[in-house]
Design an enzyme around this catalytic site. Structure first.
Site, PDB file in Angstrom:
ATOM      1  N   LYS A  13       8.897  31.853   2.153  1.00 21.82           N
ATOM      2  CA  LYS A  13       8.256  32.812   3.164  1.00 21.82           C
ATOM      3  C   LYS A  13       9.018  32.535   4.403  1.00 21.82           C
ATOM      4  O   LYS A  13       9.449  33.284   5.159  1.00 21.82           O
ATOM      5  CB  LYS A  13       6.932  32.673   3.353  1.00 21.82           C
ATOM      6  CG  LYS A  13       6.025  32.897   1.961  1.00 21.82           C
ATOM      7  CD  LYS A  13       4.411  32.787   2.353  1.00 21.82           C
ATOM      8  CE  LYS A  13       4.125  31.367   2.513  1.00 21.82           C
ATOM      9  NZ  LYS A  13       4.459  30.477   1.363  1.00 21.82           N
ATOM     10  N   ARG A 127      12.872  20.570  -0.964  1.00 21.70           N
ATOM     11  CA  ARG A 127      12.902  21.308   0.570  1.00 21.70           C
ATOM     12  C   ARG A 127      13.204  19.809   1.520  1.00 21.70           C
ATOM     13  O   ARG A 127      12.419  18.941   1.144  1.00 21.70           O
ATOM     14  CB  ARG A 127      11.890  21.833   0.744  1.00 21.70           C
ATOM     15  CG  ARG A 127      11.520  22.111   2.164  1.00 21.70           C
ATOM     16  CD  ARG A 127      10.367  23.219   2.474  1.00 21.70           C
ATOM     17  NE  ARG A 127       8.985  22.980   2.184  1.00 21.70           N
ATOM     18  CZ  ARG A 127       8.083  23.853   2.359  1.00 21.70           C
ATOM     19  NH1 ARG A 127       8.465  24.998   2.637  1.00 21.70           N
ATOM     20  NH2 ARG A 127       6.955  23.674   1.726  1.00 21.70           N
ATOM     21  N   ARG A 160       8.625  16.410   3.364  1.00 23.90           N
ATOM     22  CA  ARG A 160       7.363  16.298   4.043  1.00 23.90           C
ATOM     23  C   ARG A 160       6.297  15.817   3.007  1.00 23.90           C
ATOM     24  O   ARG A 160       6.268  16.123   2.036  1.00 23.90           O
ATOM     25  CB  ARG A 160       6.769  18.073   4.103  1.00 23.90           C
ATOM     26  CG  ARG A 160       7.328  18.638   5.674  1.00 23.90           C
ATOM     27  CD  ARG A 160       7.036  20.321   5.587  1.00 23.90           C
ATOM     28  NE  ARG A 160       5.649  20.614   5.143  1.00 23.90           N
ATOM     29  CZ  ARG A 160       5.628  21.877   4.726  1.00 23.90           C
ATOM     30  NH1 ARG A 160       6.583  22.992   5.412  1.00 23.90           N
ATOM     31  NH2 ARG A 160       4.498  22.587   4.402  1.00 23.90           N
ATOM     32  N   ARG A 171      -1.539  22.424  -3.767  1.00 27.19           N
ATOM     33  CA  ARG A 171      -1.549  23.600  -2.984  1.00 27.19           C
ATOM     34  C   ARG A 171      -1.437  24.665  -3.729  1.00 27.19           C
ATOM     35  O   ARG A 171      -1.760  25.934  -3.582  1.00 27.19           O
ATOM     36  CB  ARG A 171      -0.369  23.155  -2.222  1.00 27.19           C
ATOM     37  CG  ARG A 171      -0.399  22.065  -1.054  1.00 27.19           C
ATOM     38  CD  ARG A 171       0.956  21.688  -0.345  1.00 27.19           C
ATOM     39  NE  ARG A 171       1.354  22.902   0.330  1.00 27.19           N
ATOM     40  CZ  ARG A 171       2.326  22.929   0.982  1.00 27.19           C
ATOM     41  NH1 ARG A 171       3.392  21.893   0.768  1.00 27.19           N
ATOM     42  NH2 ARG A 171       2.768  23.807   1.707  1.00 27.19           N
TER      43      ARG A 171
END
Ligand code: ADP
Ligand code: AMP
Length: 214
Positions: A13, A127, A160, A171
């Site tokens: 996104k 990521r 992260r 999540r």
């Protein structure tokens, strides 16, 4: 143009929202980025959000909705925006629809970046996020020029906390329970656009542009 990006955490996104914002000259508004910058600045909002984020839970609607509605009332949002990470619950979507309708406005498209769960863990574990400017990379699909260093600002890149595999699983569960129903919500509103998010980033973008127009 007012857009919403839908999709699982790690679906792409943010990657697509940044490209859309640049092409159509509209702000990219990420609720996750707003929370992270508040955590970094040590604000009360940041302190409220942190414990939920660290556990892979959603920040409560009472905190999130007001923050987002304030953000889209700012001057730079007059000609539209691309929302990334909001709405994530049906009450968030309903509040957004109601607030816009009070001003005679509406969302033009909700773009769902569709990526199956089995690809998500790989996306998230690769990521890397910049501690300075928040730019994101992927160690395989979008690697920085210099390992672990941000191309944009030269700061350090990190994994992260909420991208650790255990938190990613949580999540994903939260996504399926609370956020996936929004696909149906926006389908019923007649503004849903589905794109295959497993393609390479440029192809996903081209598919979005085909719908939004050049
Ligand atoms: P989201 O904003 O949905 O959480 P991101 O845009 O941060 O997701 O993307 C998650 C990770 O996957 C990032 O490391 C990003 O570079 C990478 N990524 C995004 N889109 C693609 C794609 N189409 N193919 C491969 N990797 C991608
Ligand atoms: P993101 O950067 O979009 O992946 O968001 C990171 C985290 O911020 C999420 O896992 C949530 O804890 C929190 N968050 C971001 N946007 C929202 C939202 N619209 N509602 C509730 N929590 C959110």
């Amino acid at each position: 143009m007012k857009l919403i990006m839908l999709g699982a955490p790690g679906a792409g996104k943010g990657t697509q929202a940044k490209k859309i914002a640049a092409k159509y000259q509209i702000p990219h508004i990420s609720t996750g980025d707003i929370f992270r910058s508040n955590i970094k600045a040590g604000t009360e909002l940041g302190m409220k959000a942190k414990s939920y984020m660290d556990q892979g839970q959603l920040v409560p609607d009472e905190v999130t909705i007001g923050m987002l509605l304030d953000r889209i009332s700012q001057d730079d949002s007059k000609n539209g925006y691309v929302l990334d990470g909001f709405p994530r619950t049906i009450p968030q979507a309903e509040s957004l629809t109601a607030a816009l309708s009070d001003r005679g406005e509406k969302i033009d498209y909700a773009v769902n970046v569709d990526v199956p769960d089995e690809n998500i863990v790989n996306r998230m574990s690769g990521r890397r996020a910049c501690v300075g400017c928040g730019a994101t990379y992927h160690i395989v699909y979008n690697a920085p020029k210099k390992e672990a260093i941000c191309d944009v600002c030269g700061e350090k890149l990190i994994l992260r906390d909420d991208d650790q595999p255990e938190t990613v699983q949580k999540r994903l569960t939260v996504y399926h329970d609370q956020t996936q129903p929004l696909i149906d919500y926006y389908n019923k509103e007649g503004i849903l656009v589905e794109v295959d998010g497993t393609q390479d980033m440029e192809q996903v973008f081209q598919d979005i542009v085909k719908v939004l127009g050049a």
